[in-house]
Motif scaffolding. Structure first.
Motif, PDB file in Angstrom:
ATOM      1  N   THR A  18       0.840  -1.202   0.000  1.00  0.00           N
ATOM      2  CA  THR A  18       0.000   0.000   0.000  1.00  0.00           C
ATOM      3  C   THR A  18       0.869   1.243   0.000  1.00  0.00           C
ATOM      4  N   SER A  19       0.225   2.388  -0.241  1.00  0.00           N
ATOM      5  CA  SER A  19       0.958   3.654  -0.187  1.00  0.00           C
ATOM      6  C   SER A  19       1.574   3.849   1.188  1.00  0.00           C
ATOM      7  N   GLY A  20       0.833   3.452   2.234  1.00  0.00           N
ATOM      8  CA  GLY A  20       1.346   3.583   3.588  1.00  0.00           C
ATOM      9  C   GLY A  20       2.591   2.758   3.826  1.00  0.00           C
ATOM     10  N   ASN A  21       2.614   1.509   3.296  1.00  0.00           N
ATOM     11  CA  ASN A  21       3.805   0.662   3.422  1.00  0.00           C
ATOM     12  C   ASN A  21       5.014   1.299   2.756  1.00  0.00           C
ATOM     13  N   ILE A  22       4.791   1.798   1.540  1.00  0.00           N
ATOM     14  CA  ILE A  22       5.887   2.399   0.780  1.00  0.00           C
ATOM     15  C   ILE A  22       6.415   3.641   1.488  1.00  0.00           C
ATOM     16  N   MET A  23       5.509   4.513   1.930  1.00  0.00           N
ATOM     17  CA  MET A  23       5.930   5.740   2.598  1.00  0.00           C
ATOM     18  C   MET A  23       6.637   5.452   3.915  1.00  0.00           C
ATOM     19  N   LEU A  24       6.205   4.422   4.622  1.00  0.00           N
ATOM     20  CA  LEU A  24       6.872   4.055   5.867  1.00  0.00           C
ATOM     21  C   LEU A  24       8.304   3.601   5.603  1.00  0.00           C
ATOM     22  N   LYS A  69     -13.067  15.521   4.244  1.00  0.00           N
ATOM     23  CA  LYS A  69     -12.463  14.456   3.464  1.00  0.00           C
ATOM     24  C   LYS A  69     -11.886  13.398   4.398  1.00  0.00           C
ATOM     25  N   LYS A  70     -11.613  12.237   3.855  1.00  0.00           N
ATOM     26  CA  LYS A  70     -10.998  11.179   4.640  1.00  0.00           C
ATOM     27  C   LYS A  70      -9.611  11.624   5.103  1.00  0.00           C
ATOM     28  N   VAL A  71      -9.327  11.477   6.391  1.00  0.00           N
ATOM     29  CA  VAL A  71      -8.024  11.863   6.934  1.00  0.00           C
ATOM     30  C   VAL A  71      -6.992  10.811   6.530  1.00  0.00           C
ATOM     31  N   THR A  72      -5.942  11.257   5.861  1.00  0.00           N
ATOM     32  CA  THR A  72      -4.961  10.329   5.281  1.00  0.00           C
ATOM     33  C   THR A  72      -3.584  10.433   5.913  1.00  0.00           C
ATOM     34  N   ILE A  73      -3.489  11.023   7.091  1.00  0.00           N
ATOM     35  CA  ILE A  73      -2.156  11.165   7.700  1.00  0.00           C
ATOM     36  C   ILE A  73      -1.543   9.810   8.040  1.00  0.00           C
ATOM     37  N   GLY A  74      -2.370   8.768   8.093  1.00  0.00           N
ATOM     38  CA  GLY A  74      -1.867   7.432   8.386  1.00  0.00           C
ATOM     39  C   GLY A  74      -1.084   6.811   7.250  1.00  0.00           C
ATOM     40  N   ASP A  75      -1.094   7.419   6.049  1.00  0.00           N
ATOM     41  CA  ASP A  75      -0.326   6.852   4.943  1.00  0.00           C
ATOM     42  C   ASP A  75       1.127   7.338   4.924  1.00  0.00           C
ATOM     43  N   PHE A  76       1.496   8.181   5.885  1.00  0.00           N
ATOM     44  CA  PHE A  76       2.876   8.651   6.089  1.00  0.00           C
ATOM     45  C   PHE A  76       3.389   9.564   4.972  1.00  0.00           C
ATOM     46  N   SER A  77       2.554   9.912   3.990  1.00  0.00           N
ATOM     47  CA  SER A  77       3.030  10.778   2.912  1.00  0.00           C
ATOM     48  C   SER A  77       3.355  12.174   3.432  1.00  0.00           C
ATOM     49  N   ALA A  78       2.558  12.677   4.379  1.00  0.00           N
ATOM     50  CA  ALA A  78       2.841  13.986   4.966  1.00  0.00           C
ATOM     51  C   ALA A  78       4.118  13.945   5.800  1.00  0.00           C
ATOM     52  N   GLY A 189      20.445   4.716   3.166  1.00  0.00           N
ATOM     53  CA  GLY A 189      18.997   4.760   2.977  1.00  0.00           C
ATOM     54  C   GLY A 189      18.584   4.326   1.586  1.00  0.00           C
ATOM     55  N   ALA A 190      19.353   4.721   0.565  1.00  0.00           N
ATOM     56  CA  ALA A 190      19.037   4.352  -0.816  1.00  0.00           C
ATOM     57  C   ALA A 190      19.151   2.841  -1.023  1.00  0.00           C
ATOM     58  N   ILE A 191      20.169   2.228  -0.439  1.00  0.00           N
ATOM     59  CA  ILE A 191      20.345   0.772  -0.551  1.00  0.00           C
ATOM     60  C   ILE A 191      19.155   0.050   0.079  1.00  0.00           C
ATOM     61  N   PHE A 192      18.675   0.559   1.203  1.00  0.00           N
ATOM     62  CA  PHE A 192      17.502  -0.034   1.847  1.00  0.00           C
ATOM     63  C   PHE A 192      16.291   0.005   0.916  1.00  0.00           C
ATOM     64  N   LEU A 193      16.068   1.139   0.262  1.00  0.00           N
ATOM     65  CA  LEU A 193      14.925   1.265  -0.651  1.00  0.00           C
ATOM     66  C   LEU A 193      15.064   0.334  -1.852  1.00  0.00           C
ATOM     67  N   ILE A 194      16.277   0.170  -2.347  1.00  0.00           N
ATOM     68  CA  ILE A 194      16.499  -0.728  -3.485  1.00  0.00           C
ATOM     69  C   ILE A 194      16.237  -2.180  -3.076  1.00  0.00           C
ATOM     70  N   LEU A 195      16.764  -2.574  -1.914  1.00  0.00           N
ATOM     71  CA  LEU A 195      16.577  -3.944  -1.436  1.00  0.00           C
ATOM     72  C   LEU A 195      15.107  -4.253  -1.162  1.00  0.00           C
ATOM     73  N   MET A 196      14.358  -3.249  -0.725  1.00  0.00           N
ATOM     74  CA  MET A 196      12.940  -3.442  -0.439  1.00  0.00           C
ATOM     75  C   MET A 196      12.077  -3.312  -1.693  1.00  0.00           C
ATOM     76  N   GLY A 197      12.702  -3.002  -2.826  1.00  0.00           N
ATOM     77  CA  GLY A 197      11.970  -2.907  -4.082  1.00  0.00           C
ATOM     78  C   GLY A 197      11.155  -1.635  -4.240  1.00  0.00           C
ATOM     79  N   VAL A 198      11.434  -0.636  -3.419  1.00  0.00           N
ATOM     80  CA  VAL A 198      10.686   0.621  -3.498  1.00  0.00           C
ATOM     81  C   VAL A 198      11.153   1.446  -4.694  1.00  0.00           C
ATOM     82  N   ILE A 199      12.445   1.471  -4.948  1.00  0.00           N
ATOM     83  CA  ILE A 199      13.001   2.184  -6.102  1.00  0.00           C
ATOM     84  C   ILE A 199      13.943   1.246  -6.845  1.00  0.00           C
ATOM     85  N   ASP A 200      14.306   1.631  -8.063  1.00  0.00           N
ATOM     86  CA  ASP A 200      15.340   0.911  -8.793  1.00  0.00           C
ATOM     87  C   ASP A 200      16.370   1.915  -9.289  1.00  0.00           C
TER      88      ASP A 200
END
Length: 317
Positions: A18-24, A69-78, A189-200
């Motif tokens: 989910t968006s929340g997982n990715i943002m976290l 509107k639906k409160v979306t602060i739980g998705d960590f995007s903010a 931090g970038a290596i973590f995102l690559i290993l988790m498949g968030v970015i390439d």
């Protein structure tokens, strides 16, 4: 029939991501740069990070409540927006300035355009440029160990490479914004995102390679005393300013970057060329923020050009 079925249009592929997982995961990846920034600059950096993050979350909450509107602060995007803005702030800037930037990022750049997924530029960078134009002095004043002075990238801009210690730039013991100084912390931090498949590597890799080629060729034009592809000059450019933070954490933003593979490569090339133009031929030593924002605006055109053609009869128009 006792069985009930959910009917929906295609595609029917489901994912637990989910968006929340990715943002976290992005929040976690930003922690090394944040921790080093607080260690490097002390309490002012911590206050700035808290103020930008809290203001971003609070602004999103209040706006969505007022608009019913639906409160979306739980998705960590903010949270991500607030942290990125804080990492792009000088530690000596007043805390209210960072908070104001967060309000601008969430309210103007994000929510007024429809919320997460609808913003046309990276909210944190939009806010940083807003603050740079509104409060140029505090946003470009850097103090390290109690001494006010130019950043290493300013020395690079003037051609004074003898004043630059690339090892200090790699570690991060230099003046600059809170999160841009330590390349090591950013790469962790970038290596973590690559290993988790968030970015390439498509966007940041193309961005950095294009920038190196551009600076290696045209750096000699601006500074004839520096040879083509001078290793010290290139290393200083790579480690200085917001290049690494921008390449790994802001240029890769899902919302404001192309979705096509060819488009991502083209996007990276645009970023590298624009950053090189701003840094070498522009009036400022930096240029990453403006390069990313301009490239964000070019994304619809890039996707239009690189969108795969439908296969079969009638696909060509």
């Amino acid at each position: 029939m006792e069985n009930s079925f959910n009917i929906s249009s295609s595609p029917h592929i489901r994912s637990k991501v989910t968006s929340g997982n990715i943002m976290l995961m992005v929040v976690i990846a930003l922690l090394p740069a944040t921790a080093f920034g607080v260690y490097n600059f002390g309490l002012p950096a911590l206050i700035m990070m808290v103020s930008t993050t809290a203001a971003a979350v609070l602004t999103e909450y209040i706006y969505e409540k007022l608009m019913h509107k639906k409160v979306t602060i739980g998705d960590f995007s903010a949270v991500v927006t607030g942290m990125l803005l804080g990492l792009n702030m000088p530690p000596t800037a007043p805390w209210w300035m960072g908070a104001l930037g967060s309000v601008f990022a969430i309210l103007i750049v994000k929510q007024l355009f429809g919320g997460l997924g609808q913003n046309f530029m990276n909210p944190a960078l939009g806010a940083r440029c807003f603050l740079l134009l509104s409060f140029t002095g505090p946003m470009t004043s850097f103090v390290y160990d109690g001494v006010t002075g130019p950043t290493p990238l300013s020395y690079v801009k003037s051609g004074a490479l003898d004043q630059v210690n690339t090892m200090d730039m790699l570690i991060g013991t230099i003046p600059g914004t809170i999160g841009e100084t330590s390349v090591i912390a950013i790469i962790i931090g970038a290596i973590f995102l690559i290993l988790m498949g968030v970015i390439d590597l498509r966007i940041p890799g193309t961005y950095i390679v294009t920038f190196v080629i551009f600076v290696g060729i045209f750096g000699h034009v601006a500074h004839p005393e520096i040879g083509f592809f001078d290793p010290t000059y290139l290393t200083a450019h790579l480690c200085g300013g917001g290049l690494m933070l921008g390449a790994w954490f802001m240029a890769t933003d899902y919302v404001t970057s192309p979705i096509t593979k060819k488009g991502q490569y083209l996007y990276g090339i645009c970023l590298g060329v624009l950053t090189g133009l701003f840094r070498i031929f522009g009036g400022s030593a930096e240029g990453v923020s403006y390069a990313i924002i301009i490239s964000n605006l070019l994304v619809p055109l890039i996707e239009r050009v690189t969108l795969p053609k439908p296969f079969g009869k009638g696909g060509e128009k």
